[in-house]
Design a protein around this motif. Structure first.
Motif, PDB file in Angstrom:
ATOM      1  N   ARG A 172      15.143   4.128  10.939  1.00 11.78           N
ATOM      2  CA  ARG A 172      15.319   5.001  12.105  1.00 11.78           C
ATOM      3  C   ARG A 172      14.172   5.986  12.247  1.00 11.78           C
ATOM      4  NH1 ARG A 172      20.612   5.660  14.382  1.00 11.78           N
ATOM      5  NH2 ARG A 172      22.043   4.183  13.412  1.00 11.78           N
ATOM      6  N   THR A 173      13.720   6.508  11.122  1.00 16.25           N
ATOM      7  CA  THR A 173      12.590   7.439  11.121  1.00 16.25           C
ATOM      8  C   THR A 173      11.557   6.955  10.117  1.00 16.25           C
ATOM      9  OG1 THR A 173      13.604   8.839   9.428  1.00 16.25           O
ATOM     10  CG2 THR A 173      14.026   9.424  11.732  1.00 16.25           C
ATOM     11  N   TYR A 174      10.345   7.464  10.252  1.00 21.19           N
ATOM     12  CA  TYR A 174       9.266   7.067   9.346  1.00 21.19           C
ATOM     13  C   TYR A 174       9.562   7.569   7.938  1.00 21.19           C
ATOM     14  CZ  TYR A 174       4.702   6.820   7.162  1.00 21.19           C
ATOM     15  OH  TYR A 174       3.679   6.547   6.292  1.00 21.19           O
ATOM     16  N   LEU A 175       9.392   6.702   6.968  1.00 19.92           N
ATOM     17  CA  LEU A 175       9.533   7.081   5.563  1.00 19.92           C
ATOM     18  C   LEU A 175       8.170   6.974   4.889  1.00 19.92           C
ATOM     19  CD1 LEU A 175      12.824   5.208   4.577  1.00 19.92           C
ATOM     20  CD2 LEU A 175      12.542   7.615   5.145  1.00 19.92           C
ATOM     21  N   ARG A 176       7.767   8.032   4.220  1.00 18.69           N
ATOM     22  CA  ARG A 176       6.468   8.039   3.528  1.00 18.69           C
ATOM     23  C   ARG A 176       6.376   6.936   2.483  1.00 18.69           C
ATOM     24  NH1 ARG A 176       5.203  12.992   0.658  1.00 18.69           N
ATOM     25  NH2 ARG A 176       3.137  12.081   0.543  1.00 18.69           N
ATOM     26  N   TYR A 177       7.505   6.503   1.988  1.00 12.04           N
ATOM     27  CA  TYR A 177       7.578   5.467   0.956  1.00 12.04           C
ATOM     28  C   TYR A 177       6.740   4.249   1.352  1.00 12.04           C
ATOM     29  CZ  TYR A 177       9.886   1.838  -1.882  1.00 12.04           C
ATOM     30  OH  TYR A 177      10.152   0.801  -2.724  1.00 12.04           O
ATOM     31  N   TYR A 178       6.901   3.779   2.590  1.00 10.72           N
ATOM     32  CA  TYR A 178       6.195   2.586   3.037  1.00 10.72           C
ATOM     33  C   TYR A 178       4.693   2.850   3.194  1.00 10.72           C
ATOM     34  CZ  TYR A 178      10.897   0.966   3.972  1.00 10.72           C
ATOM     35  OH  TYR A 178      12.210   0.613   3.844  1.00 10.72           O
ATOM     36  N   GLY A 179       4.356   4.016   3.717  1.00  8.04           N
ATOM     37  CA  GLY A 179       2.946   4.367   3.858  1.00  8.04           C
ATOM     38  C   GLY A 179       2.252   4.486   2.511  1.00  8.04           C
ATOM     39  N   LEU A 180       2.923   5.124   1.563  1.00 10.12           N
ATOM     40  CA  LEU A 180       2.347   5.271   0.223  1.00 10.12           C
ATOM     41  C   LEU A 180       2.236   3.931  -0.492  1.00 10.12           C
ATOM     42  CD1 LEU A 180       4.188   8.531  -0.869  1.00 10.12           C
ATOM     43  CD2 LEU A 180       1.762   8.293  -0.273  1.00 10.12           C
ATOM     44  N   LEU A 181       3.210   3.068  -0.258  1.00 11.14           N
ATOM     45  CA  LEU A 181       3.158   1.734  -0.864  1.00 11.14           C
ATOM     46  C   LEU A 181       1.994   0.928  -0.293  1.00 11.14           C
ATOM     47  CD1 LEU A 181       4.457  -0.244  -2.814  1.00 11.14           C
ATOM     48  CD2 LEU A 181       6.037  -0.893  -0.993  1.00 11.14           C
ATOM     49  N   GLY A 182       1.828   0.984   1.019  1.00 12.25           N
ATOM     50  CA  GLY A 182       0.696   0.302   1.652  1.00 12.25           C
ATOM     51  C   GLY A 182      -0.630   0.861   1.176  1.00 12.25           C
ATOM     52  N   GLN A 183      -0.685   2.179   1.046  1.00  9.74           N
ATOM     53  CA  GLN A 183      -1.910   2.825   0.567  1.00  9.74           C
ATOM     54  C   GLN A 183      -2.244   2.371  -0.856  1.00  9.74           C
ATOM     55  OE1 GLN A 183      -1.544   7.026  -0.061  1.00  9.74           O
ATOM     56  NE2 GLN A 183      -3.746   7.336  -0.224  1.00  9.74           N
ATOM     57  N   ARG A 184      -1.232   2.252  -1.681  1.00 13.55           N
ATOM     58  CA  ARG A 184      -1.443   1.843  -3.073  1.00 13.55           C
ATOM     59  C   ARG A 184      -2.111   0.465  -3.133  1.00 13.55           C
ATOM     60  NH1 ARG A 184      -1.085   4.489  -7.905  1.00 13.55           N
ATOM     61  NH2 ARG A 184       0.111   5.834  -6.563  1.00 13.55           N
ATOM     62  N   PHE A 185      -1.668  -0.456  -2.288  1.00 17.70           N
ATOM     63  CA  PHE A 185      -2.267  -1.787  -2.281  1.00 17.70           C
ATOM     64  C   PHE A 185      -3.658  -1.767  -1.670  1.00 17.70           C
ATOM     65  CE2 PHE A 185       2.057  -3.074  -3.132  1.00 17.70           C
ATOM     66  CZ  PHE A 185       1.860  -4.107  -4.030  1.00 17.70           C
ATOM     67  N   CYS A 186      -3.876  -0.942  -0.640  1.00 18.99           N
ATOM     68  CA  CYS A 186      -5.200  -0.874  -0.011  1.00 18.99           C
ATOM     69  C   CYS A 186      -6.247  -0.315  -0.967  1.00 18.99           C
ATOM     70  CB  CYS A 186      -5.148  -0.020   1.253  1.00 18.99           C
ATOM     71  SG  CYS A 186      -4.320  -0.845   2.624  1.00 18.99           S
ATOM     72  N   VAL A 187      -5.824   0.562  -1.867  1.00 18.61           N
ATOM     73  CA  VAL A 187      -6.756   1.150  -2.834  1.00 18.61           C
ATOM     74  C   VAL A 187      -7.157   0.125  -3.890  1.00 18.61           C
ATOM     75  CG1 VAL A 187      -6.890   2.883  -4.680  1.00 18.61           C
ATOM     76  CG2 VAL A 187      -5.970   3.507  -2.458  1.00 18.61           C
ATOM     77  N   MET A 188      -6.289  -0.844  -4.158  1.00 22.45           N
ATOM     78  CA  MET A 188      -6.545  -1.815  -5.227  1.00 22.45           C
ATOM     79  C   MET A 188      -7.732  -2.723  -4.918  1.00 22.45           C
ATOM     80  SD  MET A 188      -2.924  -3.032  -6.670  1.00 22.45           S
ATOM     81  CE  MET A 188      -1.529  -1.974  -6.428  1.00 22.45           C
ATOM     82  N   THR A 189      -7.675  -3.450  -3.816  1.00 26.60           N
ATOM     83  CA  THR A 189      -8.765  -4.371  -3.473  1.00 26.60           C
ATOM     84  C   THR A 189      -8.959  -4.426  -1.964  1.00 26.60           C
ATOM     85  OG1 THR A 189      -7.323  -6.308  -3.278  1.00 26.60           O
ATOM     86  CG2 THR A 189      -8.305  -5.909  -5.442  1.00 26.60           C
ATOM     87  N   LYS A 190     -10.143  -4.862  -1.583  1.00 31.09           N
ATOM     88  CA  LYS A 190     -10.467  -4.982  -0.173  1.00 31.09           C
ATOM     89  C   LYS A 190      -9.646  -6.079   0.514  1.00 31.09           C
ATOM     90  CE  LYS A 190     -14.346  -4.770   2.930  1.00 31.09           C
ATOM     91  NZ  LYS A 190     -13.930  -3.572   3.629  1.00 31.09           N
ATOM     92  N   ALA A 191      -9.214  -7.074  -0.242  1.00 29.43           N
ATOM     93  CA  ALA A 191      -8.398  -8.152   0.336  1.00 29.43           C
ATOM     94  C   ALA A 191      -7.102  -7.592   0.917  1.00 29.43           C
ATOM     95  CB  ALA A 191      -8.097  -9.205  -0.728  1.00 29.43           C
ATOM     96  N   TRP A 192      -6.510  -6.622   0.230  1.00 31.47           N
ATOM     97  CA  TRP A 192      -5.285  -6.009   0.748  1.00 31.47           C
ATOM     98  C   TRP A 192      -5.585  -5.205   2.010  1.00 31.47           C
ATOM     99  CZ3 TRP A 192      -0.861  -7.859  -0.559  1.00 31.47           C
ATOM    100  CH2 TRP A 192      -0.656  -8.384  -1.831  1.00 31.47           C
ATOM    101  N   GLN A 193      -6.717  -4.496   2.038  1.00 33.76           N
ATOM    102  CA  GLN A 193      -7.090  -3.741   3.235  1.00 33.76           C
ATOM    103  C   GLN A 193      -7.220  -4.666   4.435  1.00 33.76           C
ATOM    104  OE1 GLN A 193     -10.748  -1.774   2.305  1.00 33.76           O
ATOM    105  NE2 GLN A 193      -9.751  -0.074   1.247  1.00 33.76           N
ATOM    106  N   GLU A 194      -7.898  -5.783   4.251  1.00 31.39           N
ATOM    107  CA  GLU A 194      -8.089  -6.737   5.340  1.00 31.39           C
ATOM    108  C   GLU A 194      -6.761  -7.347   5.775  1.00 31.39           C
ATOM    109  OE1 GLU A 194     -10.937  -9.340   3.596  1.00 31.39           O
ATOM    110  OE2 GLU A 194     -12.591  -7.920   3.854  1.00 31.39           O
ATOM    111  N   ALA A 195      -5.870  -7.610   4.820  1.00 31.27           N
ATOM    112  CA  ALA A 195      -4.565  -8.173   5.164  1.00 31.27           C
ATOM    113  C   ALA A 195      -3.746  -7.179   5.985  1.00 31.27           C
ATOM    114  CB  ALA A 195      -3.816  -8.571   3.893  1.00 31.27           C
TER     115      ALA A 195
END
Length: 104
Positions: free
Chosen positions: A69-92
């Motif tokens: 219903r509302t934005y949860l930081r949980y999903y944003g932080l989870l996405g950020q964690r994967f984007c920091v790992m490798t460029k492949a996740w950023q592109e995905a």
């Protein structure tokens, strides 16, 4: 060909994409059952997602986030964690957001 002779066919191909369904189910259950985003990222990394299936995680994350219903930081932080790992996740994630915005 006689009635008692076994049929000779090629290798059996699975067209049901059951592996993909199982991966999506596992990702969903991991996201929903984890206490925090760090624990969730760790569990998902332990799944050892095959190369080429990164988009499934990105799509699952976007879909789970969009169902709230509302934005949860949980999903944003989870996405950020994967984007920091490798460029492949950023592109995905870039592709996932492009596809999502194209549907709107």
């Amino acid at each position: 060909m006689t009635a008692g002779a076994p049929a000779t066919t090629g290798p059996i191909r699975d067209l049901t994409e059951q592996d993909l369904v199982n991966l999506r189910r596992t990702i969903y259950l991991t996201i929903m059952s984890s206490v925090g985003f760090e624990e969730c990222a760790h569990k998902i990394m332990k799944l050892d997602i095959r190369q080429g299936l990164e988009m499934e995680l990105c799509n699952m994350l976007v879909e789970c986030c969009s169902q709230e219903r509302t934005y949860l930081r949980y999903y944003g932080l989870l996405g950020q964690r994967f984007c920091v790992m490798t460029k492949a996740w950023q592109e995905a994630f870039d592709r996932a957001f492009e596809e999502q915005y194209a549907m709107i």
